[in-house]
Every structure is written in C-alpha cells, then in structure tokens.
Motif scaffolding. Structure first.
Motif, short mmCIF file in Angstrom:
data_model
loop_
_atom_site.label_atom_id
_atom_site.label_comp_id
_atom_site.label_asym_id
_atom_site.label_seq_id
_atom_site.Cartn_x
_atom_site.Cartn_y
_atom_site.Cartn_z
N TYR A 155 49.06 2.63 19.25
CA TYR A 155 48.00 3.25 18.46
C TYR A 155 47.69 4.64 19.03
CZ TYR A 155 47.38 -1.53 16.72
OH TYR A 155 47.58 -2.77 16.15
N SER A 156 46.61 4.77 19.77
CA SER A 156 46.26 6.04 20.38
C SER A 156 45.30 5.76 21.53
CB SER A 156 45.62 6.98 19.34
OG SER A 156 45.45 8.29 19.87
N THR A 157 44.73 6.81 22.11
CA THR A 157 43.89 6.66 23.30
C THR A 157 42.43 6.71 22.89
OG1 THR A 157 44.17 9.04 23.64
CG2 THR A 157 45.60 7.57 24.91
N TRP A 158 41.93 5.60 22.37
CA TRP A 158 40.54 5.56 21.92
C TRP A 158 39.57 5.74 23.08
CZ3 TRP A 158 42.48 6.30 17.60
CH2 TRP A 158 43.37 5.45 16.96
N SER A 159 40.00 5.42 24.29
CA SER A 159 39.11 5.54 25.45
C SER A 159 38.64 6.98 25.66
CB SER A 159 39.80 5.02 26.72
OG SER A 159 40.92 5.85 27.04
N ASN A 160 39.41 7.93 25.16
CA ASN A 160 39.03 9.34 25.32
C ASN A 160 37.78 9.70 24.52
OD1 ASN A 160 41.22 9.79 27.00
ND2 ASN A 160 42.53 10.50 25.35
N LEU A 161 37.38 8.81 23.61
CA LEU A 161 36.19 9.07 22.80
C LEU A 161 34.91 8.61 23.50
CD1 LEU A 161 37.53 7.98 19.29
CD2 LEU A 161 37.51 10.28 20.29
N ALA A 162 35.03 8.06 24.70
CA ALA A 162 33.85 7.61 25.43
C ALA A 162 32.88 8.76 25.62
CB ALA A 162 34.26 7.02 26.78
N GLY A 163 31.61 8.51 25.38
CA GLY A 163 30.60 9.55 25.51
C GLY A 163 30.33 10.34 24.25
N ASP A 164 31.13 10.12 23.20
CA ASP A 164 30.92 10.80 21.92
C ASP A 164 30.65 9.74 20.86
OD1 ASP A 164 30.90 12.30 19.62
OD2 ASP A 164 32.72 13.45 20.10
N ASP A 165 29.39 9.51 20.60
CA ASP A 165 29.02 8.44 19.67
C ASP A 165 29.29 8.77 18.22
OD1 ASP A 165 28.26 6.70 21.64
OD2 ASP A 165 26.11 7.11 21.48
N ARG A 166 29.83 9.95 17.93
CA ARG A 166 30.14 10.28 16.54
C ARG A 166 31.20 9.36 15.96
NH1 ARG A 166 31.30 16.63 16.67
NH2 ARG A 166 32.37 15.96 18.58
#
Length: 392
Positions: A129-140
C-alpha cells in the motif's frame, strides 16, 4: 464551505444547463478499412510500433483492431495480446466501488475512519500500500472520504515515494482541489481490504472480468500471459520488457487485452452492473479542475477567469462537456505505455486505445476525433506541452 457539500453542490450545478447549446449530431462511425488506414498513418507519423483500437457504438463493441508488433522480435500485436492497462485500472476499480455503494457496503461521503478499527497512521507500513504512518500528527486524514479519494483530492502527491524526503503527506485540505494521486486510490483499496475485509483482486475477477467475458484480464500477473504478451517501446525507441506485476494494486496493476477491455468499456457506457443513480454519480462532475495541465501534480491553480468550466473530476475518471454533450475519459501511461478511454453519453459511444509504445500518445487526439468527431476531450490538460500529431 464543507468540502463534501462543495462537491455535491458542484455536481448539481453542473448536471445540466438550460442555456447550453444543443449537442452536435454525431458523425457515422468509420468502417474498419478507413480505421485501419488512419491507424497506419498515425503509426507512421509517430514512429509507434504497436497500437490497438476498439470502437463502441450504442453500447456495443463494433470493432477491435490491432496493428504492428508486440515485441522486438516482430511478433504481431493481436486483439487478444496481453497489454498493460496502466491507470485505466483506476476506472475499473471505481466501477467496482460503485457496486459496493449500491449494496450499502460503503458510502462516498463517509470519512474513511468509519471503516477502520484504529487510526490510519497507526497501521504498520506495507510495501503493498503506502506509508500511512507518515500522516501521524496531521488529523486532516480524518476528513478524507471515498469520494475524495476517487476524485484525486486527498492532498497527496501521486505517490509518497516521489516526495523529496520520500514521506507521504497531505498538501492541502482534503476535498478542496484536484491533484492526481495513485496513493489516494491505494488508500481506498486499503480501507476496503483492511476495514471491510474485501479482496479487490478476487472481487474484480468475479464481478467484472468473469461477468463481461474478459478471460485475459487480471490485476495480478498470470504465467499464461507470457504466451502472447506485449513488451513496450519508450520515447527514445528502446524496448522495455513487460513487467510481471505480482501484487494487486488498484492504482494500476491491470493486464488486459483490447478484446477484453472493450467489453468493459461497452458495459460501462451502458451503465450495466450499476444502479442508474450510481452510474450517474460515477460519471458526474464532482470537483472542478483548476490547473493548466494534469501534471505536475502540485502546480499552481489558474485564476478563476482562466479555468475551464467544462472540466471536472468524476469518480475514477474525468468528466468534460463538448460539442456532442457530456462525456468522460481516463488515460493510462508509463514510460512504454499509452492508453486512453473516451466515452460520450450521447449515442453511448466510446473509443478505447491501448498502445505498447508511448510515442503513439501523440496521435490519440486525432484518432479519437477520427472515430467520434469533435468531442471536447481536454487533450491540452491531459498531455500538457507534449507535441501532438494533428493528422497532417
């Protein structure tokens, strides 16, 4: 305005206009002799080695043709030769999603968080898939919906690995503007497979490929494809072997043939397999497109007075208005592949082109016009500054 309300309002306002000119009469579909001659001219002009075309009229496949070679040995390209579907995969996937909408399994306007058992960034990163963990801290990410993902408006780059630091991020408020993203499609696949326990590859096989008689189509490589397989040619004339994609990726892992995919295109323009409401929603204009061209993804938006009001994102495709009324299209591309599907609601007509030579793309506008007449397809937006063949 709430992005979901904005999408709905735009679709309603764009669904028809009492002052719009009456659609132009459609020209007759050319016969195969004329089509063969024009394809030969296009290949000679562009240097393309291989090209396949299908014509759909009144929702029926009336011609499938293949020209040139499928590989460097000169083996002929045939209508049953396996070719790379590229991003046409996204439209097939969107069609599948709309079936699940009809069944009440997923809602286009519901946040994806509704379908996940933990926050998206908390999932372990997987190459599939992809690196969803990189979205940590961005609640958008919590504002993202399936509809936003299918209109390419999540705020992602095409793929996270293309970011300067290789980290997926959100660049703008989800739902606020169009920016093409394969990772957005992959996120929807992730939500469906992890959240709803649906197997996209298996479901597509049963609901689409088997249903419409597509025996040589799959989102995962099959060894039997090797018997009649198209390699590709790049812009400099180099040969690129066909990639054996072993992972189901809704953003673009489909192998198919012109015979097979033409059957799906005919079913799609008929609306077969979808409720009238879901077909209308898939092919409706949901989000205005505000950039001069599709790529680069994050180019500046045009000032309002310079934007096209006849161009918008549908669900898994692009919607346009032209002299023959409303239509929709989707392209597919990599270094050695050029594909396009263009359909008009009026007359339920389509042209599908699969090319195993990226140089053929320069002739797509002329070939589509040759078959369908003037349509209004946004070729300048699709191909940007690429030089196109005008048929002369």
């Amino acid at each position: 305005m709430n992005p979901l309300r904005a999408l709905t309002l735009f679709a309603l306002l764009s669904s028809g206009c009492a002052t719009a000119p009456a659609p132009r009469a459609a020209p007759p579909v050319p016969d195969t002799v004329a089509l063969d001659a024009e394809a030969a001219r296009a290949m000679a002009a562009t240097g393309a080695k291989g090209l396949a075309i299908a014509v759909i009229d009144d929702g029926r496949v009336v011609a499938t043709r293949a020209y040139g070679a499928r590989d460097a040995k000169g083996e002929p390209l045939r209508t049953d030769t396996v070719m790379y579907g590229a991003s046409l995969t996204k439209t097939v996937f969107a069609y599948l999603v709309m079936q699940w909408v009809d069944e009440g399994r997923i809602d286009m306007a519901s946040p994806i968080a509704r379908y996940l058992d933990k926050p998206l960034p908390a999932y372990a990163d997987e190459d599939r898939y992809s690196t969803w963990s990189n979205l940590a801290g961005d609640d958008r990410w919590k504002a993202i919906t399936p509809g936003i993902l299918l209109t390419h408006s999540a705020g992602f780059a095409n793929f996270g690995f293309l970011e300067p630091d290789g980290r997926l991020r959100i660049h703008f408020a989800p739902g606020s503007r169009y920016a093409y993203s394969g990772d957005g499609i992959m996120l929807l696949q992730f939500v469906l497979e992890r959240g709803l326990k649906l197997d996209v590859g298996t479901e597509l096989q049963q609901r689409v490929f088997d249903r419409f008689g597509m025996p040589n189509t799959s989102l995962r490589w099959r060894p039997d494809f090797a018997r009649n397989l198209a390699d590709g040619w790049t812009a400099d004339g180099s040969v690129e072997p066909h990639d054996e994609r072993s992972t189901v990726r809704a953003a673009g892992s489909m192998d198919t043939t012109i015979d097979d995919l033409s059957r799906f295109a005919a079913a799609l323009v008929r609306g077969e397999g979808l409720s009238p409401r879901s077909f209308a929603e898939m092919t409706a204009p949901h989000l205005p497109i505000t950039t001069r061209s599709q790529f680069p993804t994050f180019q500046d938006e045009l000032p309002p007075e310079a934007r096209r009001n006849d161009l918008a994102a549908g669900l898994g495709l692009v919607v346009f208005d032209g002299p023959q009324g409303r239509g929709f299209y989707k392209g597919g591309h990599n270094d050695s592949t050029g594909n396009t599907l263009v359909c008009l609601h009026r007359g339920r007509r389509c042209v599908l082109i699969l090319a195993n030579d990226v140089r053929a793309e320069a002739a797509f506008p002329h070939l589509v016009r040759f078959v369908l007449g003037e349509t209004g397809v946004p070729w300048a937006w699709e191909y940007g500054d690429k030089a196109l063949w005008d048929g002369h």
